[in-house]
Design a protein around this motif. Structure first.
Motif, PDB file in Angstrom:
ATOM      1  N   UNK A  72      -9.507   2.407  -2.895  1.00  0.00           N
ATOM      2  CA  UNK A  72      -9.402   1.621  -1.662  1.00  0.00           C
ATOM      3  C   UNK A  72      -7.957   1.611  -1.199  1.00  0.00           C
ATOM      4  N   UNK A 125      -4.345  -1.939   2.481  1.00  0.00           N
ATOM      5  CA  UNK A 125      -4.624  -2.843   3.599  1.00  0.00           C
ATOM      6  C   UNK A 125      -6.072  -3.312   3.594  1.00  0.00           C
ATOM      7  N   UNK A 126      -6.989  -2.440   3.185  1.00  0.00           N
ATOM      8  CA  UNK A 126      -8.393  -2.820   3.167  1.00  0.00           C
ATOM      9  C   UNK A 126      -8.729  -3.669   1.948  1.00  0.00           C
ATOM     10  N   UNK A 146      -7.419  -6.218   0.901  1.00  0.00           N
ATOM     11  CA  UNK A 146      -7.371  -7.649   1.204  1.00  0.00           C
ATOM     12  C   UNK A 146      -8.520  -8.111   2.086  1.00  0.00           C
ATOM     13  N   UNK A 147      -9.353  -7.158   2.520  1.00  0.00           N
ATOM     14  CA  UNK A 147     -10.462  -7.543   3.400  1.00  0.00           C
ATOM     15  C   UNK A 147     -11.803  -7.376   2.712  1.00  0.00           C
ATOM     16  N   UNK A 156       6.670   5.207   4.333  1.00  0.00           N
ATOM     17  CA  UNK A 156       6.794   4.013   5.167  1.00  0.00           C
ATOM     18  C   UNK A 156       5.644   3.024   4.985  1.00  0.00           C
ATOM     19  N   UNK A 157       4.593   3.409   4.251  1.00  0.00           N
ATOM     20  CA  UNK A 157       3.526   2.441   3.993  1.00  0.00           C
ATOM     21  C   UNK A 157       3.738   1.674   2.672  1.00  0.00           C
ATOM     22  N   UNK A 203       5.352  -0.991   2.074  1.00  0.00           N
ATOM     23  CA  UNK A 203       5.157  -2.449   2.180  1.00  0.00           C
ATOM     24  C   UNK A 203       3.702  -2.890   1.987  1.00  0.00           C
ATOM     25  N   UNK A 204       2.751  -2.031   2.351  1.00  0.00           N
ATOM     26  CA  UNK A 204       1.346  -2.388   2.148  1.00  0.00           C
ATOM     27  C   UNK A 204       1.042  -2.484   0.655  1.00  0.00           C
ATOM     28  N   UNK A 256       2.585  -5.655  -1.002  1.00  0.00           N
ATOM     29  CA  UNK A 256       1.780  -6.875  -0.850  1.00  0.00           C
ATOM     30  C   UNK A 256       0.744  -6.972  -1.979  1.00  0.00           C
ATOM     31  N   UNK A 273       0.233  -9.760  -5.193  1.00  0.00           N
ATOM     32  CA  UNK A 273      -1.026 -10.486  -5.390  1.00  0.00           C
ATOM     33  C   UNK A 273      -1.599 -10.295  -6.796  1.00  0.00           C
TER      34      UNK A 273
END
Lengths: 352, 352
Positions: free
Chosen positions: A250, A253-254, A256-257, A277-278, A280-281, A284, A288
């Protein structure tokens, strides 16, 4: 007396590692630069309304990596598409002025052959990297542009991307970039394998032990940017296909959804962190995970030396660095799972 | 005496089913046609170089469904993009002449708010469907075009797609199509739930029993075409998020390039079969599965009557039909798993 138990077995070091082979392979791929530039020049001169990286399975993962690499950097119309969907659904935006860039190891993948045929029916062009000389996809009518050289698919794709961006005035440092890679990349990737080796052996042993205890439990691979394709490929083309390990891939970004809800203390989670550049995703997710899980592993390309590679270019090779780390993990998984990587339950075993 | 055991419990019928609510909800969405056409006319008249369906989580699944629907039918530049990636990586092909189409239930999703802000920094436009009046995304500076109506996100997106294709000369039957849907769709979807109900209750019971026995085992959801978004959403936004059931979602075409190796006799596999042009990809999986697995389930939208819906339009609503079937399964999973759909372990429970 000898029982074949892991307790009597000495852990190997640098299992299945051939440094010279890596150095030669990567250097040889980088030496394709002139050939690649010549092909891209021809494509450019004829004009195009779209560059489509098409693949299936592992080559689709590489296509996604090429697309995400260019998305934030280039205004060129570059897309990733699945070959089997292209053959089935078609794509009305693909025209006689469109160009496919593809790669195939065997040169015999049925979906890729059908795709190339479909592209030619439309009148488009195909630029193919094929590992195997004499295979179907090297045939004269299968592509307009052909480069035959084994392995390094992701690197070849990025070499195409880099030169495309250079021609489009979006990569002024291109010459410096190429020289930096040509001087240092091969050794940096070989060194990454050496740096990762001891840790990878221990990690593989732990995975094998966990699987013995909870064989149904999937490994959760979380990644974004050029690491998403890395995780997609590692989870599907290596762990599912070669080791029969359950995985669930996964994007950060997804995650977390929805997916986050199934993570608890013991759930095995692997987070890939790259330096593009991704990142930071992924950061996060890294903040967590420790709050709800004690069985997570973060593989961060930033921890590897990559001697000589300029700081600002590191992100562009994070997926290659991750593959180098995974090469080490997989070498030990093969041993500790007692599962030769070459065996398949179904693939190529019967018609389906 | 009462033990609360499943053996003493009478299976309910049409649990949590409100036919009138479905009829009103779907009819109300279809009645948005004039509003949608007015917005699309404005977007069209101002011109655009790209239509970007952007979402995250469930709305990203809907975005993928819209893109795959148009891919084979329309030469318009229509794309699906993840909102969080857009904010992080950016997209050099997104320009001041680009338009985002999005949907949000809460109107408060942080990634969607950031995305709308980023779009406006670039100078692009936003067409937003928001379920909740008065929420942040309904604010004057968040979008240029706003339609506020609850639920039916996938239907709203397809209504936009259909009218876009009509305007582009790619959907001559548009008027007939809309009239057919307006007359029959709401009842057809309500009837699908009624037709699926008994089977869905039994299936949910079986899933609950299997999970009690093998709680780690993921459910494999396999789907292509507009069913891929359906499976993506069902696996992540419903099963993982609402029921904490492990899932692994994969497309039919990719299934054959790795994932197939982890399927054995007892592995729980669910194949979604729709009636759009990617059905052949699912048919290949349906031929393969019985050879290696006895715990697979095929949910085929073709088995539902969809009274009144013209044969040639069925494929365009297969994802709505699958959602109707899944509504029934989920209603019983909630009961048999004793897991209220509203509870979350982590989501919105603390900051991360």
């Amino acid at each position: 007396m000898y029982t074949g138990s892991k307790w009597q077995e000495k852990d190997p070091v640098l299992r299945d590692f051939d440094e010279q082979e890596i150095l030669d392979s990567v250097s040889g791929a980088l030496a394709l630069r002139e050939q690649i530039e010549t092909v891209v020049d021809e494509i450019w001169d004829k004009g195009f309304d779209g560059i489509w990286f098409m693949g299936i399975g592992g080559t689709y993962a590489s296509a996604m990596q090429a697309e995400v690499y260019m998305r934030g950097r280039s205004a060129l119309p570059v897309y990733a598409e699945n070959a089997a969907e292209f053959v089935t659904t078609g794509n009305r935006r693909f025209t006689p002025k469109s160009v496919v860039i593809m790669s195939s190891v065997s040169g015999e993948t049925p979906e890729m052959i059908s795709m190339a045929e479909r592209v030619h029916e439309i009148g488009g062009r195909v630029f193919a990297f094929v590992d195997t000389p004499g295979s179907t996809l090297t045939g004269r009518n299968m592509q307009e542009y052909l480069i035959t050289y084994p392995k390094n698919e992701q690197l070849k794709f990025y070499m195409v991307c880099n030169y495309l961006m250079y021609k489009n005035g979006e990569f002024d440092e291109y010459e410096d970039y190429c020289l930096n890679m040509e001087e240092y990349l091969a050794q940096a990737l070989a060194d990454t394998e050496k740096e990762a080796d001891t840790w990878a052996a221990g990690f593989a042993r732990r995975i094998a032990d966990q699987l013995a205890e909870r064989p149904d439990m999937p490994y959760y691979l979380i990644a974004s940017g050029n690491q998403y394709g890395a995780a997609y490929s590692a989870g599907m083309c290596y762990w599912e296909e070669q080791f029969w390990i359950r995985t669930r891939v996964i994007s950060c970004q997804e995650f977390f959804h929805g997916m986050l809800e199934v993570i608890t203390r013991n759930t095995p989670v692997i987070l890939y962190m790259g330096e593009d550049e991704q990142r930071p995703l992924a950061e996060r997710v890294s903040r967590f995970l420790p709050k709800v899980c004690e069985n997570y592993t973060i593989i961060d390309t930033g921890e590897f030396a990559l001697y000589g590679i300029r700081e600002e270019y590191r992100g562009s090779i994070s997926h290659l660095v991750m593959r180098a780390v995974n090469n080490r993990i997989d070498a030990y998984l093969e041993l500790y799972l007692r599962h030769p990587r070459t065996i398949r339950r179904y693939y190529h075993q019967f018609d389906y």
